[in-house]
Scaffold this motif. Structure first.
Motif, PDB file in Angstrom:
ATOM      1  N   ARG A  86      -6.392   2.690   0.400  1.00  0.00           N
ATOM      2  CA  ARG A  86      -6.796   1.400   0.954  1.00  0.00           C
ATOM      3  C   ARG A  86      -8.320   1.261   0.968  1.00  0.00           C
ATOM      4  NH1 ARG A  86      -4.430   1.628   5.932  1.00  0.00           N
ATOM      5  NH2 ARG A  86      -2.499   0.779   5.170  1.00  0.00           N
ATOM      6  N   VAL A  87      -9.017   2.230   1.555  1.00  0.00           N
ATOM      7  CA  VAL A  87     -10.465   2.145   1.721  1.00  0.00           C
ATOM      8  C   VAL A  87     -11.205   2.456   0.419  1.00  0.00           C
ATOM      9  CG1 VAL A  87     -12.448   3.130   2.936  1.00  0.00           C
ATOM     10  CG2 VAL A  87     -10.328   2.694   4.166  1.00  0.00           C
ATOM     11  N   ASN A 115       0.901  -8.959   2.408  1.00  0.00           N
ATOM     12  CA  ASN A 115       0.805  -7.491   2.445  1.00  0.00           C
ATOM     13  C   ASN A 115       1.110  -6.809   1.118  1.00  0.00           C
ATOM     14  OD1 ASN A 115       0.058  -7.540   5.147  1.00  0.00           O
ATOM     15  ND2 ASN A 115       2.191  -7.469   5.824  1.00  0.00           N
ATOM     16  N   VAL A 167       0.835  -1.200   0.000  1.00  0.00           N
ATOM     17  CA  VAL A 167       0.000   0.000   0.000  1.00  0.00           C
ATOM     18  C   VAL A 167       0.868   1.248   0.000  1.00  0.00           C
ATOM     19  CG1 VAL A 167      -1.783   1.286   1.219  1.00  0.00           C
ATOM     20  CG2 VAL A 167      -1.806  -1.181   1.280  1.00  0.00           C
ATOM     21  N   SER A 168       1.935   1.241   0.788  1.00  0.00           N
ATOM     22  CA  SER A 168       2.800   2.422   0.888  1.00  0.00           C
ATOM     23  C   SER A 168       3.469   2.733  -0.452  1.00  0.00           C
ATOM     24  CB  SER A 168       3.854   2.230   1.976  1.00  0.00           C
ATOM     25  OG  SER A 168       4.626   1.070   1.730  1.00  0.00           O
ATOM     26  N   ASN A 207      -3.204   9.532  -0.458  1.00  0.00           N
ATOM     27  CA  ASN A 207      -3.108   9.174   0.950  1.00  0.00           C
ATOM     28  C   ASN A 207      -3.311   7.668   1.114  1.00  0.00           C
ATOM     29  OD1 ASN A 207      -4.645   8.535   3.561  1.00  0.00           O
ATOM     30  ND2 ASN A 207      -3.766  10.557   3.991  1.00  0.00           N
ATOM     31  N   ILE A 208      -2.531   7.034   1.986  1.00  0.00           N
ATOM     32  CA  ILE A 208      -2.589   5.580   2.183  1.00  0.00           C
ATOM     33  C   ILE A 208      -3.988   5.123   2.560  1.00  0.00           C
ATOM     34  CG2 ILE A 208      -1.861   3.712   3.730  1.00  0.00           C
ATOM     35  CD1 ILE A 208       0.932   4.827   3.685  1.00  0.00           C
ATOM     36  N   ASN A 209      -4.618   5.830   3.504  1.00  0.00           N
ATOM     37  CA  ASN A 209      -5.942   5.419   3.966  1.00  0.00           C
ATOM     38  C   ASN A 209      -6.991   5.557   2.859  1.00  0.00           C
ATOM     39  OD1 ASN A 209      -5.023   4.783   6.570  1.00  0.00           O
ATOM     40  ND2 ASN A 209      -5.114   6.946   7.145  1.00  0.00           N
ATOM     41  N   THR A 210      -6.921   6.625   2.103  1.00  0.00           N
ATOM     42  CA  THR A 210      -7.845   6.829   0.988  1.00  0.00           C
ATOM     43  C   THR A 210      -7.657   5.732  -0.049  1.00  0.00           C
ATOM     44  OG1 THR A 210      -7.744   9.228   1.300  1.00  0.00           O
ATOM     45  CG2 THR A 210      -8.552   8.437  -0.834  1.00  0.00           C
ATOM     46  N   TYR A 240      -9.537  -2.165  -1.087  1.00  0.00           N
ATOM     47  CA  TYR A 240     -10.509  -3.090  -0.491  1.00  0.00           C
ATOM     48  C   TYR A 240     -11.608  -3.434  -1.488  1.00  0.00           C
ATOM     49  CZ  TYR A 240      -8.592  -2.304   4.246  1.00  0.00           C
ATOM     50  OH  TYR A 240      -7.786  -2.245   5.349  1.00  0.00           O
ATOM     51  N   SER A 251       0.819   4.157  -2.756  1.00  0.00           N
ATOM     52  CA  SER A 251       0.485   5.500  -2.295  1.00  0.00           C
ATOM     53  C   SER A 251       1.496   6.526  -2.800  1.00  0.00           C
ATOM     54  CB  SER A 251       0.442   5.520  -0.768  1.00  0.00           C
ATOM     55  OG  SER A 251       0.272   6.814  -0.288  1.00  0.00           O
TER      56      SER A 251
END
Length: 64
Positions: A40-41, A58, A25-26, A35-38, A45, A29
């Motif tokens: 990922r989600v 991972n 993910v990093s 952004n990592i969270n953006t 996912y 990104s």
């Protein structure tokens, strides 16, 4: 740029990047400048759930 076109482009870039080399993910990104969270989600996912990507140790890679 319309939101649907933006989402489609990001999804295509994710597939292209991960088909060359499975990526964390990093790493995605940094390459996509999201952004990592953006990422990922909002993308990863959902793409795993849809069967476009798989996650192993991972790292994400395309299913086919």
């Amino acid at each position: 740029m319309s939101n649907k076109i933006y989402i489609k482009e990001i999804r295509e870039k994710i597939i292209n990047i991960t088909s060359v080399k499975p990526s964390k993910v990093s790493e995605l990104s940094q390459q996509l400048n999201i952004n990592i969270n953006t990422l990922r989600v909002g993308f990863l996912y959902k793409m795993v759930r849809e069967g476009l990507l798989k996650r192993e140790k991972n790292k994400y890679s395309p299913v086919n």
